[in-house]
Scaffold this motif. Structure first.
Motif, PDB file in Angstrom:
ATOM      1  N   LYS A 224       0.830  -1.198   0.000  1.00  9.96           N
ATOM      2  CA  LYS A 224       0.000   0.000   0.000  1.00  9.96           C
ATOM      3  C   LYS A 224       0.870   1.256   0.000  1.00  9.96           C
ATOM      4  O   LYS A 224       1.863   1.334   0.736  1.00  9.96           O
ATOM      5  CB  LYS A 224      -0.920   0.013   1.224  1.00  9.96           C
ATOM      6  CG  LYS A 224      -2.026  -1.018   1.154  1.00  9.96           C
ATOM      7  CD  LYS A 224      -2.946  -0.925   2.356  1.00  9.96           C
ATOM      8  CE  LYS A 224      -4.070  -1.964   2.256  1.00  9.96           C
ATOM      9  NZ  LYS A 224      -4.974  -1.910   3.426  1.00  9.96           N
ATOM     10  N   TYR A 260       2.539  12.259  -6.248  1.00 15.26           N
ATOM     11  CA  TYR A 260       1.887  10.965  -6.465  1.00 15.26           C
ATOM     12  C   TYR A 260       0.855  11.204  -7.569  1.00 15.26           C
ATOM     13  O   TYR A 260      -0.139  11.905  -7.357  1.00 15.26           O
ATOM     14  CB  TYR A 260       1.199  10.434  -5.201  1.00 15.26           C
ATOM     15  CG  TYR A 260       0.415   9.174  -5.478  1.00 15.26           C
ATOM     16  CD1 TYR A 260       1.068   7.948  -5.603  1.00 15.26           C
ATOM     17  CD2 TYR A 260      -0.963   9.217  -5.684  1.00 15.26           C
ATOM     18  CE1 TYR A 260       0.358   6.799  -5.904  1.00 15.26           C
ATOM     19  CE2 TYR A 260      -1.678   8.071  -5.988  1.00 15.26           C
ATOM     20  CZ  TYR A 260      -1.008   6.865  -6.101  1.00 15.26           C
ATOM     21  OH  TYR A 260      -1.700   5.722  -6.422  1.00 15.26           O
ATOM     22  N   LYS A 261       1.141  10.659  -8.743  1.00 18.61           N
ATOM     23  CA  LYS A 261       0.320  10.915  -9.924  1.00 18.61           C
ATOM     24  C   LYS A 261       0.226  12.423 -10.134  1.00 18.61           C
ATOM     25  O   LYS A 261       1.164  13.163  -9.862  1.00 18.61           O
ATOM     26  CB  LYS A 261      -1.036  10.229  -9.810  1.00 18.61           C
ATOM     27  CG  LYS A 261      -0.922   8.708  -9.768  1.00 18.61           C
ATOM     28  CD  LYS A 261      -2.275   8.033  -9.812  1.00 18.61           C
ATOM     29  CE  LYS A 261      -2.084   6.515  -9.861  1.00 18.61           C
ATOM     30  NZ  LYS A 261      -3.369   5.794  -9.848  1.00 18.61           N
ATOM     31  N   GLU A 520      -4.816   5.919   0.355  1.00 15.70           N
ATOM     32  CA  GLU A 520      -3.797   4.913   0.069  1.00 15.70           C
ATOM     33  C   GLU A 520      -4.254   4.051  -1.103  1.00 15.70           C
ATOM     34  O   GLU A 520      -5.453   3.886  -1.350  1.00 15.70           O
ATOM     35  CB  GLU A 520      -3.510   4.038   1.294  1.00 15.70           C
ATOM     36  CG  GLU A 520      -4.671   3.241   1.797  1.00 15.70           C
ATOM     37  CD  GLU A 520      -4.308   2.393   3.017  1.00 15.70           C
ATOM     38  OE1 GLU A 520      -3.271   2.653   3.647  1.00 15.70           O
ATOM     39  OE2 GLU A 520      -5.072   1.467   3.320  1.00 15.70           O
ATOM     40  N   THR A 521      -3.280   3.539  -1.824  1.00 15.97           N
ATOM     41  CA  THR A 521      -3.592   2.703  -2.984  1.00 15.97           C
ATOM     42  C   THR A 521      -4.237   1.409  -2.515  1.00 15.97           C
ATOM     43  O   THR A 521      -3.980   0.935  -1.403  1.00 15.97           O
ATOM     44  CB  THR A 521      -2.327   2.385  -3.788  1.00 15.97           C
ATOM     45  OG1 THR A 521      -1.350   1.823  -2.905  1.00 15.97           O
ATOM     46  CG2 THR A 521      -1.766   3.638  -4.446  1.00 15.97           C
ATOM     47  N   SER A 522      -5.080   0.850  -3.357  1.00 18.08           N
ATOM     48  CA  SER A 522      -5.814  -0.372  -3.000  1.00 18.08           C
ATOM     49  C   SER A 522      -5.290  -1.561  -3.778  1.00 18.08           C
ATOM     50  O   SER A 522      -4.974  -1.438  -4.968  1.00 18.08           O
ATOM     51  CB  SER A 522      -7.303  -0.200  -3.313  1.00 18.08           C
ATOM     52  OG  SER A 522      -7.832   0.888  -2.603  1.00 18.08           O
TER      53      SER A 522
END
Length: 667
Positions: A224, A260-261, A520-522
């Motif tokens: 994550k 982030y992106k 947070e990324t999944s």
């Protein structure tokens, strides 16, 4: 003039044929008879392929010496539990007073196979044989199927494909299960401390296991990543809305490693730094850099095929694909819907010409009475054959699952889940006669100190088909968003919408604060019993090779008729576990160990490429593009090479290390 026999796949279907023929039938043991007709039935499969020991008693014992097992001629036998009904059917088919046999088994590859095995074992000769091909069990459709029945020989290619599918599963199952059990079974048993382990593998089953294990490993390996977004609250007239920061070339953070992106930061301190910079002073001033207003439409979805309705029922009712298939089969047998085992999501041009009959019947179905009346009175069904919902090229055996408009008297005998399943099929069907839903989207870009903030609002302007699509049993939250688009669009009330209408480029808005939102990324989602069925149907999309992906487009893993049964078997043999409440699927320790064994021995069985290309080959046989001999030769060559290759392997000790790694996840 001799009698005609009608042979169905099961007793309930035979009863419907008996009713449709309007003859004075006498019930006999295993069949019905009148002056002109006999109606009899199978009870599913009456005949099966013989086990290897029927070829030679020595083959009962599993041994490398008897592998690969590739018989020159395949043997078949009557299934002992249904021997009585087979003998009745055999006697009926071979009666001297019988002139014509109407084959009324299910209209598909498996139904064809059921009758052809009976015909073969019963030694049927010198009879006219006609194939009844129907899409529903209404009297009208049955009589039409009998009138238009073609000579059985026109379905010989389909029969060849059916026989080959069975031979393929038989040869791969027996040879690969035996060779892998002999090579690795003892190692697995010793490791798991069990008495005996049979390594069960199959052309489709092992591939599906591979999909489930790979997804689980992706989830385990996923790390994550936190990210931090900067959100501002903008005031306009008496309303306010949130807008999200996005990097542009003007931004002080453009092309920095902190991003982030394009809409966040990897670390909180940079998000706080930006918020502090923009907050001096508060309220800050934002200039409207651009504002765009446009209409968007969402068309009614395509109709249900079996995979789509299995996925829908998994989401709505948390039931397994097997349970869904049983429900759709029940609806079919009660004349409520058309044939269930279909891959098509469109209608045929022929059924489009008579579609008003289906709609008219639904006027008597209370939940959609008003919509059905509206479609009929407004003649909204006219021209449906010119839309994307009608396409003969996308239909192989049967068109999509739709309501017949008949059999409504049976609704009171249905379970709640079956009744609700019927409702969603009806609503999906009626939706295609209504216009697209229309949305108004407003997209806004604000600039503050060379930093950009974006906001977007999507509002439903015209329900269109959505008013039909809302299920009577859906929860309020779902009703509020029947579209389920899942976008990041903000909610806009009437006051905000009015203010946005007046908003123009270069207008100044007050930005009253800047907040940090952490996310947070999944990881990838686990398959559930519905999404795995869709993944199996669309297996070609998992193939990286573009040319091969194009070549097998339209072929999935397994068929609409077999996918639910495959999942059921994987559960029963303990390779996967399905949570009954959520329908989420995970591999078991044994299942992952089997995956590891196959990966180190016959890795092809785990690949969608192989499984889907075999399925494509069967389609070619059914179409007459290749001969069954060509296909069988290729199949036997593959089985021979892979079986011999496993026998030569000596990697059992290396696998123990992998078993240890796997077992860490199951403590």
């Amino acid at each position: 003039m001799g009698k005609s026999v009608f042979i169905a796949e099961k007793p309930s279907v035979a009863q419907e044929f008996g009713k449709a023929l309007h003859e004075n039938f006498t019930r006999r043991d295993g069949f019905l008879e009148s002056d002109h007709y006999i109606v009899t039935w199978c009870v599913g499969h009456l005949v099966t392929m013989s086990y290897p020991e029927k070829y030679d008693e020595k083959l009962k014992r599993w041994s490398f010496d008897t592998l690969p097992f590739l018989p020159e001629k395949f043997l078949y036998e009557v299934i002992p539990s249904v021997e009585k009904q087979f003998n009745i059917v055999k006697g009926v088919l071979n009666r001297e007073d019988v002139e014509t046999i109407y084959v009324c088994t299910d209209s598909g590859r498996e139904g064809e196979y059921i009758y052809r095995l009976v015909e073969q074992m019963a030694g049927v000769h010198d009879k006219k044989e006609k194939r009844v091909w129907i899409d529903s069990q209404t009297e009208e459709e049955i009589l039409k199927g009998i009138r238009t029945a073609k000579d059985l020989s026109e379905y010989n290619n389909l029969s060849d494909a059916a026989y080959l599918r069975a031979k393929e599963d038989y040869l791969m199952g027996i040879n690969f299960s035996r060779v892998l059990t002999l090579k690795y079974g003892r190692n697995i048993s010793n490791y798991l401390k069990t008495d005996r382990t049979v390594v069960s593998v199959g052309r489709v089953m092992t591939c599906v296991l591979g999909m489930i294990v790979r997804r689980e490993r992706e989830i385990r390996a996923f790390v994550k990543t936190p990210f931090f977004r900067v959100i501002t609250k903008a005031q306009i007239a008496e309303s306010s809305f949130e807008a999200e920061w996005r990097v542009t070339e003007k931004s002080r953070y453009y092309q920095t490693p902190y991003l982030y992106k394009e809409n966040g930061f990897k670390e909180r301190k940079y998000a706080e730094e930006l918020a502090a910079f923009l907050s001096e002073p508060l309220p800050a001033e934002g200039t409207v850099e651009s504002i765009e207003r446009k209409k968007e439409t969402k068309n009614p979805p395509l109709l249900y095929n079996l995979a789509e309705i299995q996925n829908e029922c998994s989401k709505l009712f948390k039931i397994s694909p097997d349970q869904t298939l049983n429900i759709i089969q029940e609806l079919y047998e009660k004349k409520l819907v058309t044939y269930p085992r279909t891959d098509a999501r469109v209608l045929s041009s022929a059924v489009c010409k008579e579609i008003s009959k289906n709609i008219s019947g639904l006027i008597n179905y209370e939940p959609v009475k008003a919509f059905a009346q509206d479609i009929i009175s407004g003649e909204k069904f006219k021209g449906i054959e010119k839309t994307r919902y009608c396409d003969d090229k996308k239909i192989t055996d049967h068109y999509a699952i739709i309501p017949t408009g008949q059999g409504l008297g049976a609704l009171k005998s249905l379970s709640q889940t079956a009744a609700r399943t019927y409702e969603i099929i009806v609503r999906r069907f009626l939706s295609i006669f209504y216009p697209a839903a229309v949305y108004s989207r407003v997209s806004l870009a604000l600039e503050c100190k060379n930093e950009r903030f974006n906001a977007s609002f999507k509002v439903l302007v015209d329900e269109g088909y959505l008013k039909v699509a809302k299920n009577s049993f859906a929860k309020a939250s779902k009703q509020d968003d029947p579209d389920g688009n899942g976008t990041d669009d903000g909610k806009a009330d009437a006051a905000l919408l009015e203010a946005l209408k007046k908003c123009r480029k270069n207008d100044k808005l007050s930005l009253v604060g800047f907040d940090i939102k952490e996310g947070e990324t999944s990881p990838p989602k686990r398959y559930n019993s519905g999404s795995i069925i869709l993944a199996m149907e669309n297996a070609g999309q998992l193939i990286e090779d573009e040319e091969l992906r194009a070549q097998i487009k339209g072929s999935g893993i397994g068929t609409s008729a077999t996918r639910a049964e495959i999942l059921k078997k994987l559960n029963n043999i303990g390779y996967i576990s399905t949570n009954k409440k959520t329908q989420i699927i995970t591999p078991t320790q044994l299942g992952e160990i089997i995956y590891e064994v196959v990966e180190k021995s016959i890795v092809h069985l785990l690949n969608p490429e192989l499984t889907a290309s075999w399925e494509k080959g069967l389609n070619y046989v059914a179409e007459g593009s290749i001969t069954s001999d060509e296909y069988l030769q290729k199949l036997e060559g593959f089985v021979r090479r892979r079986t011999v290759a496993v026998m030569r392997l000596n990697n059992q000790s290396q696998l123990v290390g992998r078993f240890n790694e796997i077992s860490k996840n199951y403590k």
